[in-house]
Scaffold this motif. Structure first.
Motif, PDB file in Angstrom:
ATOM      1  N   ILE A 372       0.839  -1.203   0.000  1.00 50.01           N
ATOM      2  CA  ILE A 372       0.000   0.000   0.000  1.00 50.01           C
ATOM      3  C   ILE A 372       0.870   1.248   0.000  1.00 50.01           C
ATOM      4  N   LEU A 373       1.906   1.263   0.850  1.00 50.20           N
ATOM      5  CA  LEU A 373       2.788   2.428   0.906  1.00 50.20           C
ATOM      6  C   LEU A 373       3.469   2.647  -0.438  1.00 50.20           C
ATOM      7  N   TRP A 374       3.903   1.566  -1.079  1.00 48.11           N
ATOM      8  CA  TRP A 374       4.575   1.677  -2.378  1.00 48.11           C
ATOM      9  C   TRP A 374       3.621   2.196  -3.453  1.00 48.11           C
ATOM     10  N   ARG A 375       2.380   1.666  -3.458  1.00 48.68           N
ATOM     11  CA  ARG A 375       1.408   2.117  -4.458  1.00 48.68           C
ATOM     12  C   ARG A 375       1.060   3.583  -4.283  1.00 48.68           C
ATOM     13  N   GLU A 376       0.887   4.001  -3.038  1.00 49.16           N
ATOM     14  CA  GLU A 376       0.422   5.356  -2.772  1.00 49.16           C
ATOM     15  C   GLU A 376       1.523   6.401  -2.896  1.00 49.16           C
ATOM     16  N   THR A 377       2.755   6.025  -2.548  1.00 49.51           N
ATOM     17  CA  THR A 377       3.804   7.038  -2.444  1.00 49.51           C
ATOM     18  C   THR A 377       5.058   6.726  -3.250  1.00 49.51           C
ATOM     19  N   GLY A 378       5.229   5.469  -3.673  1.00 51.26           N
ATOM     20  CA  GLY A 378       6.453   5.079  -4.357  1.00 51.26           C
ATOM     21  C   GLY A 378       7.582   4.745  -3.402  1.00 51.26           C
ATOM     22  N   ALA A 379       7.334   4.842  -2.091  1.00 53.45           N
ATOM     23  CA  ALA A 379       8.377   4.569  -1.101  1.00 53.45           C
ATOM     24  C   ALA A 379       8.430   3.073  -0.780  1.00 53.45           C
ATOM     25  N   PRO A 382       7.800  -3.302  -2.755  1.00 59.00           N
ATOM     26  CA  PRO A 382       6.618  -4.173  -2.697  1.00 59.00           C
ATOM     27  C   PRO A 382       7.017  -5.633  -2.568  1.00 59.00           C
ATOM     28  N   THR A 383       6.031  -6.497  -2.355  1.00 58.33           N
ATOM     29  CA  THR A 383       6.291  -7.937  -2.307  1.00 58.33           C
ATOM     30  C   THR A 383       6.605  -8.440  -3.710  1.00 58.33           C
ATOM     31  N   LEU A 384       7.116  -9.672  -3.788  1.00 58.39           N
ATOM     32  CA  LEU A 384       7.537 -10.235  -5.066  1.00 58.39           C
ATOM     33  C   LEU A 384       6.351 -10.400  -6.021  1.00 58.39           C
ATOM     34  N   ALA A 385       6.545 -10.019  -7.261  1.00 53.77           N
ATOM     35  CA  ALA A 385       5.504 -10.199  -8.277  1.00 53.77           C
ATOM     36  C   ALA A 385       5.226 -11.684  -8.456  1.00 53.77           C
TER      37      ALA A 385
END
Length: 622
Positions: A372-379, A382-385
């Motif tokens: 969620i943090l990565w999607r919202e802010t780019g920070a 994320p978990t492995l695809a």
């Protein structure tokens, strides 16, 4: 006769025969199978709650795990006063009490039992099973505190303690807890492998209840991550039915997860029904964390249906049910949904620098929180695809309006229609007929519910939907606009009727939506409030035949400006306030969007100052 045998004989004289038919080995076997009913029937559910002291571990444990925590604590205190309980049994009993207390959010009391077990290990009083339960208690408590990396390390230590004494039951439940921590950390493939190992151990030892519990964990995880695809909901429904009436905690948890799955699939009404069913159990049982999760799900459904104030109220109630010192992940989930509600009401998107969100995400080590943090802010990372197909689609959904046809098709084939709701430039809770979001399909949005027509959709049906978005059209106008014929009622009325009925049938993907297309004054019109949305990647021939579309692929317009032009085909005029309502942006940003359209000659300005509005220039439409 031993003292225990004498006590058993005395009990028989009083009509209590369970001591003779159930031996200690049988009691232990029933407990490890998670078959609590005969244990409770032999003790707590009789007028004379009397049993040998050697039974205390299993009787107190059964009461604690069955949610009868106050009875468990009373028996624990009484048994301690009756005589000296074996230290190893005492360690196990404290563990089960800690589990029961944590489930009802009595964390400080649970922590005392966990801490006492650790002190006994250090003092050399716990060397066997009690030592295992001391470490398992730390792992469980840290897991409940949402400290997943710490919980995993403690579960590994518990497994080693069980292995060193050949305690098979201990090894199985330690591996089960390791699987839970891996899953929460976003290590989905590893978690499933760990659970499968734990389940194999439980089956070899004929721990049927434990094996069923682990199987439920695997089913929940596969459903939550989309690994079961479109079959996930059916399997989750079967899981809900598999729990006994006694296991209300697990059943309610499964119902709440099923409701989440239904929301992701665009079935908001069914989701609410399962949340109501779970609520009737959760509110009585006093499981505060489960109550908070239930309220969070209700708040999210209200958000998606556009009932923002109701969503905010549910969210406030959820927050009051939590303990911020322990319920860290759930606090973070509530905080994230609050940000979405604020954004929907016009507040700006939260930034990477949001200290509370970033701090909690780092502390708990949750895979969902990292995503969620990565999607919202780019920070962050994320978990492995591939580990979490649903999470991967959420990442693609975060692209919103810019998502391509392949993204929409992937969500549809996975059954995750609910992800599409927030991707389209439409108000939350809108009633809308969406054309060309999916090639050759009509997508129907109804206050957060989403359905795709299985009826083949022709170009004429699409043009009819868009044409009526301008307002009521007579049959004569429809014939002339759609086919370019000179109208003759006997010849052309059946053609119009057939086309209208086909469009209504396509809307019937949700039965309540068939009435959206209504007859009016010799023609047809959309019911008030129904929006017609044409995806900007749609070919030009799907648009009205009397307007000219700009080449969007070469345009420098942003996605909101394209959506404004689409909306102006239907509305006479719009202003910055409408931009704020449609997209959840600031008035300054909305004003810039309209000014940019005016500078390119696509709209004309009406009025001045704060009353300024804009209308489509003749011949200019998306």
């Amino acid at each position: 006769m031993t003292a225990e045998g004498a006590k058993g004989a005395e009990a028989i004289g009083q009509g209590v025969r369970y001591f003779w038919v159930m031996k200690l080995a049988d009691l232990r076997a029933a407990f490890e199978r998670v078959d609590l009913k005969p244990i409770l029937a032999a003790t707590l559910e009789r007028d004379d709650v009397s049993y040998p002291l050697s039974w205390s571990r299993y009787v107190v444990g059964a009461a604690a795990l069955a949610g009868r925590i106050d009875e468990a604590l009373t028996l624990f205190q009484r048994d301690g006063e009756r005589g000296e309980i074996d230290p190893e049994d005492l360690g196990a009993t404290r563990f089960y009490l800690a589990v029961g207390l944590a489930r009802v959010s009595r964390y400080e009391e649970a922590l005392k039992h966990v801490t006492q077990n650790l002190a006994d290990v250090r003092a050399g009083r716990l060397m066997g099973e009690g030592r295992f339960f001391a470490y398992q208690g730390v792992a469980f408590f840290r897991f409940f505190q949402c400290r997943y990396p710490v919980a995993f390390a403690a579960a590994q230590r518990a497994f080693s303690a069980a292995l060193s004494i050949g305690y098979a039951y201990g090894m199985a439940i330690a591996r089960d807890l390791m699987g839970h921590t891996q899953f929460r950390r976003g290590e989905i493939a590893q978690a499933i492998a760990t659970w499968e190992d734990a389940m194999a151990r439980a089956k070899r030892l004929e721990f049927a209840g434990l094996a069923a519990s682990i199987s439920a964990s695997v089913a929940n995880s596969r459903a939550a991550t989309g690994l079961d695809g479109v079959e996930g909901v059916a399997r989750q429904e079967a899981l809900v039915k598999s729990f006994s009436a006694q296991d209300n905690f697990s059943r309610a948890s499964a119902e709440i997860e099923l409701a989440r799955q239904l929301t992701l699939r665009g079935e908001l009404d069914r989701s609410d029904a399962f949340l109501e069913r779970a609520g009737s159990v959760v509110l009585k049982a006093g499981h505060r964390r489960q109550k908070a999760m239930l309220l969070h799900r209700l708040a999210n459904n209200r958000y998606l249906s556009g009932r923002l104030e109701d969503g905010a109220a549910f969210l406030r109630d959820a927050e009051r049910a939590l303990d911020p010192a322990y319920d860290l992940e759930y606090t973070l989930m509530i905080l994230g949904l609050r940000r979405k509600l604020e954004r929907a009401r016009g507040e700006p998107r939260f930034a990477a620098a949001d200290p509370q969100i970033a701090r909690l995400t780092a502390r708990i080590g949750s895979g969902v929180a990292r995503n969620i943090l990565w999607r919202e802010t780019g920070a962050g990372t994320p978990t492995l695809a591939g580990d979490d197909p649903t999470g991967d689609l959420r990442h693609r959904a975060a692209r919103g309006y810019r998502s391509n046809a392949g993204d929409f098709a992937a969500m549809t084939s996975s059954g995750l229609l609910g992800l599409i709701v927030e991707m389209l430039p439409l108000p939350l809770g809108a009633q809308a007929v969406c054309v060309d979001v999916l090639p050759g399909k009509i997508l129907v949005l109804d206050r957060g519910n989403v359905a795709v027509s299985e009826e083949p959709v022709s170009e004429a049906m699409k043009k009819l939907a868009v044409t009526l978005s301008h307002g009521s059209r007579s049959k004569r106008e429809l014939v002339e606009l759609l086919w370019g014929y000179d109208y003759h009622s006997l010849r052309h009325d059946p053609l119009v009727y057939a086309l209208v009925n086909r469009l209504r049938k396509a809307l019937g993907a949700r039965a309540a939506c068939r009435d959206w297309l209504v007859a009016s004054a010799g023609g047809y019109v959309w019911q008030d409030g129904v929006r017609i949305y044409v995806h900007p990647q749609a070919p030009r021939e799907h648009l009205l035949p009397d307007v000219d579309a700009p080449a969007l692929e070469d345009s420098e317009l942003n996605w909101r400006q394209v959506a404004i032009l689409t909306e102006l085909v239907r509305e006479r005029a719009l202003g910055p306030a409408d931009g704020v309502a449609l997209f959840g942006i600031s008035r300054i940003t909305a004003s810039r969007d309209f000014a940019g359209l005016h500078d390119r000659g696509l709209v004309r300005r009406l009025g001045k100052g704060r009353s300024t509005r804009y209308a489509l220039r003749r011949g200019k439409a998306p």
